[in-house]
Design a protein around this motif. Sequence first.
Motif, PDB file in Angstrom:
ATOM      1  N   LEU A 186      38.604  53.926  27.732  1.00 45.32           N
ATOM      2  CA  LEU A 186      37.738  53.875  28.907  1.00 45.32           C
ATOM      3  C   LEU A 186      37.849  52.526  29.613  1.00 45.32           C
ATOM      4  O   LEU A 186      37.852  52.458  30.848  1.00 45.32           O
ATOM      5  CB  LEU A 186      36.282  54.121  28.509  1.00 45.32           C
ATOM      6  N   ALA A 187      37.952  51.447  28.830  1.00 39.10           N
ATOM      7  CA  ALA A 187      38.096  50.119  29.422  1.00 39.10           C
ATOM      8  C   ALA A 187      39.377  50.021  30.233  1.00 39.10           C
ATOM      9  O   ALA A 187      39.412  49.418  31.308  1.00 39.10           O
ATOM     10  CB  ALA A 187      38.075  49.051  28.328  1.00 39.10           C
ATOM     11  N   ARG A 188      40.441  50.651  29.743  1.00 41.08           N
ATOM     12  CA  ARG A 188      41.710  50.638  30.472  1.00 41.08           C
ATOM     13  C   ARG A 188      41.612  51.475  31.751  1.00 41.08           C
ATOM     14  O   ARG A 188      42.091  51.079  32.813  1.00 41.08           O
ATOM     15  CB  ARG A 188      42.835  51.179  29.599  1.00 41.08           C
ATOM     16  N   LEU A 189      40.999  52.649  31.655  1.00 41.40           N
ATOM     17  CA  LEU A 189      40.859  53.521  32.826  1.00 41.40           C
ATOM     18  C   LEU A 189      40.061  52.831  33.923  1.00 41.40           C
ATOM     19  O   LEU A 189      40.454  52.826  35.100  1.00 41.40           O
ATOM     20  CB  LEU A 189      40.168  54.836  32.440  1.00 41.40           C
ATOM     21  N   THR A 190      38.926  52.258  33.549  1.00 40.95           N
ATOM     22  CA  THR A 190      38.046  51.662  34.543  1.00 40.95           C
ATOM     23  C   THR A 190      38.614  50.345  35.079  1.00 40.95           C
ATOM     24  O   THR A 190      38.442  50.030  36.266  1.00 40.95           O
ATOM     25  CB  THR A 190      36.649  51.428  33.959  1.00 40.95           C
ATOM     26  N   ALA A 191      39.295  49.569  34.235  1.00 37.66           N
ATOM     27  CA  ALA A 191      39.917  48.333  34.703  1.00 37.66           C
ATOM     28  C   ALA A 191      41.019  48.638  35.702  1.00 37.66           C
ATOM     29  O   ALA A 191      41.184  47.927  36.696  1.00 37.66           O
ATOM     30  CB  ALA A 191      40.469  47.540  33.520  1.00 37.66           C
ATOM     31  N   CYS A 214      43.008  48.216  40.999  1.00 32.05           N
ATOM     32  CA  CYS A 214      43.805  48.897  42.022  1.00 32.05           C
ATOM     33  C   CYS A 214      43.062  48.890  43.361  1.00 32.05           C
ATOM     34  O   CYS A 214      43.665  48.694  44.424  1.00 32.05           O
ATOM     35  CB  CYS A 214      44.117  50.326  41.589  1.00 32.05           C
ATOM     36  N   ASN A 215      41.752  49.091  43.316  1.00 29.77           N
ATOM     37  CA  ASN A 215      40.955  49.019  44.547  1.00 29.77           C
ATOM     38  C   ASN A 215      40.992  47.616  45.144  1.00 29.77           C
ATOM     39  O   ASN A 215      41.060  47.451  46.365  1.00 29.77           O
ATOM     40  CB  ASN A 215      39.505  49.425  44.265  1.00 29.77           C
ATOM     41  N   LEU A 216      40.968  46.598  44.293  1.00 34.23           N
ATOM     42  CA  LEU A 216      41.025  45.221  44.783  1.00 34.23           C
ATOM     43  C   LEU A 216      42.405  44.917  45.376  1.00 34.23           C
ATOM     44  O   LEU A 216      42.517  44.196  46.369  1.00 34.23           O
ATOM     45  CB  LEU A 216      40.719  44.247  43.650  1.00 34.23           C
ATOM     46  N   MET A 217      43.441  45.479  44.773  1.00 30.54           N
ATOM     47  CA  MET A 217      44.788  45.275  45.302  1.00 30.54           C
ATOM     48  C   MET A 217      44.908  45.815  46.726  1.00 30.54           C
ATOM     49  O   MET A 217      45.517  45.195  47.600  1.00 30.54           O
ATOM     50  CB  MET A 217      45.815  45.966  44.405  1.00 30.54           C
ATOM     51  N   VAL A 218      44.284  46.973  46.971  1.00 35.53           N
ATOM     52  CA  VAL A 218      44.294  47.557  48.315  1.00 35.53           C
ATOM     53  C   VAL A 218      43.633  46.598  49.305  1.00 35.53           C
ATOM     54  O   VAL A 218      44.096  46.436  50.440  1.00 35.53           O
ATOM     55  CB  VAL A 218      43.575  48.921  48.328  1.00 35.53           C
ATOM     56  N   ALA A 219      42.577  45.937  48.865  1.00 34.97           N
ATOM     57  CA  ALA A 219      41.883  44.979  49.736  1.00 34.97           C
ATOM     58  C   ALA A 219      42.800  43.816  50.103  1.00 34.97           C
ATOM     59  O   ALA A 219      42.770  43.325  51.237  1.00 34.97           O
ATOM     60  CB  ALA A 219      40.622  44.465  49.039  1.00 34.97           C
ATOM     61  N   TYR A 220      43.648  43.370  49.179  1.00 36.96           N
ATOM     62  CA  TYR A 220      44.588  42.292  49.477  1.00 36.96           C
ATOM     63  C   TYR A 220      45.738  42.773  50.364  1.00 36.96           C
ATOM     64  O   TYR A 220      46.261  42.011  51.178  1.00 36.96           O
ATOM     65  CB  TYR A 220      45.132  41.679  48.184  1.00 36.96           C
ATOM     66  N   VAL A 221      46.132  44.025  50.196  1.00 37.24           N
ATOM     67  CA  VAL A 221      47.162  44.587  51.091  1.00 37.24           C
ATOM     68  C   VAL A 221      46.667  44.545  52.531  1.00 37.24           C
ATOM     69  O   VAL A 221      47.439  44.340  53.478  1.00 37.24           O
ATOM     70  CB  VAL A 221      47.521  46.029  50.677  1.00 37.24           C
ATOM     71  N   ALA A 222      45.357  44.711  52.707  1.00 36.55           N
ATOM     72  CA  ALA A 222      44.764  44.712  54.051  1.00 36.55           C
ATOM     73  C   ALA A 222      44.926  43.361  54.736  1.00 36.55           C
ATOM     74  O   ALA A 222      44.804  43.279  55.972  1.00 36.55           O
ATOM     75  CB  ALA A 222      43.283  45.080  53.961  1.00 36.55           C
ATOM     76  N   TYR A 223      45.222  42.294  53.995  1.00 34.53           N
ATOM     77  CA  TYR A 223      45.488  40.980  54.612  1.00 34.53           C
ATOM     78  C   TYR A 223      46.715  41.083  55.517  1.00 34.53           C
ATOM     79  O   TYR A 223      46.780  40.455  56.581  1.00 34.53           O
ATOM     80  CB  TYR A 223      45.704  39.933  53.534  1.00 34.53           C
ATOM     81  N   PHE A 224      47.713  41.866  55.060  1.00 35.17           N
ATOM     82  CA  PHE A 224      48.944  42.024  55.828  1.00 35.17           C
ATOM     83  C   PHE A 224      48.905  43.260  56.724  1.00 35.17           C
ATOM     84  O   PHE A 224      49.569  43.311  57.750  1.00 35.17           O
ATOM     85  CB  PHE A 224      50.141  42.130  54.867  1.00 35.17           C
TER      86      PHE A 224
END
Length: 432
Positions: free
Chosen positions: A100-105, A110-120
């Motif tokens: 569960l820790a792996r699934l939720t992490a 992954c959601n945070l990575m999308v937020a950084y993609v939005a920089y570009f």
Amino acid sequence: MTKPTSEKSLVRGIRRWDLVAVTINGIIGAGIFGLPAKTYALIGTYSLFAFIACALVVTLIILCFAEVGSRFDETGGPYLYAREAFNPTIAFEVGWLIWLARLTAFAANCNLMVAYVAYFWPPATSTIPRALIITLVVAALTALNVTGVRQAAIASNLFTIGKLIPMIIFIAAGLFFLNPKAFTFGAAPSTGAFSQSVLLLIYAFTGFEMAAIPAGETKDPRKHLPRALLIAIGVVAVVYVLIQIVCVGTLPGLANSTKPLADAGQQFLGTAGGALISAGAIISITGNLNIILLSGARVPFAIAEQKQLPDFIGRVHRRFFTPHVSILITAALMFVLTLKSSFVAALTISAIARLVTYAATCLALPVLRRKKDVPTAQFRVRGGPVIAIACLILIGWLLLNSTLYEAVVAAIAAGTGILVYLAYRLYCGRAS
């Protein structure tokens, strides 16, 4: 190709330095890109000492993992340790929480990575582009992990280099622009504020346990795992402290920054600095996601090997020698959870579940020392039982600092695991 090993024909494709890279990738994910500001807002310049204190706390836990892990060369990590030290029921619950820790992490990062993609690409966070990015990332990492552990290890090495280079550039350049006046220490912070800052930093320093899980696919893990864990935490601690020094010394508004590394980089490197750190964050998080999938998928595989889950979950691909069924199931759940959750919501279960599994491994150290029917530890910690007790106290303190909501959510998750365990036992009893 490396020859397959064990009755399940897994390949020991993770070598000594691959294991160091896996550990670094497991630790350095998303936390370091936001926590320098949050800890500074709590205790100011004393945040430098909070980073050091957190590194020491995590190192104590790592020492327990190093000794316990040096006894085994099978897949499972903390699940395997709990099975040998305690009993199958506790082991299943530990394995369930690890998974569960792996699934939720994965979902959180992954959601945070999308937020950084939005920089570009600003539209990245809107509904359809977000779904497409998540789909592409999950599909690519799944294909990589299914086609071979060696390929996943090589990718981990590249991601490690890719994430460390921007951080090293940030540190090397930033040290020349430090403002000495920023390092004045005022009145000492309260114990509560300092403790809260250390608690926040735990998220950025953990993830090392993921290197222990695929031991069945690691060359001589009993020898190499302890070294990899200690080398990795040393590298991470130095990098993190230096990053905090640069942030404190170059960013006047550090306490209010939502992206402190990018903002600090922009201060002394201009627009290119912000872009460099944002790109580094994307690489860092993607490398972390790769290791989360690699380790997470091995947990149900290990549990199925012990007949605590259906046999088909423990199948190994005839060509690639990977636990492909477990990888596909884990990746599918990660995909759904990522689409349906946010960074903060997915993080709740991950942190508490991780601490509970750490406690189980720390407690396993003195228990396994007293057992005579387990392999000898190839790495023995001086004062191991004392360190284990200290770790249990620290973990208990961290858990007590969690909110009621987090505790309730984690309890529901743990209870669900018990129900799954009992239901499968009942099914097996009727089928026999």
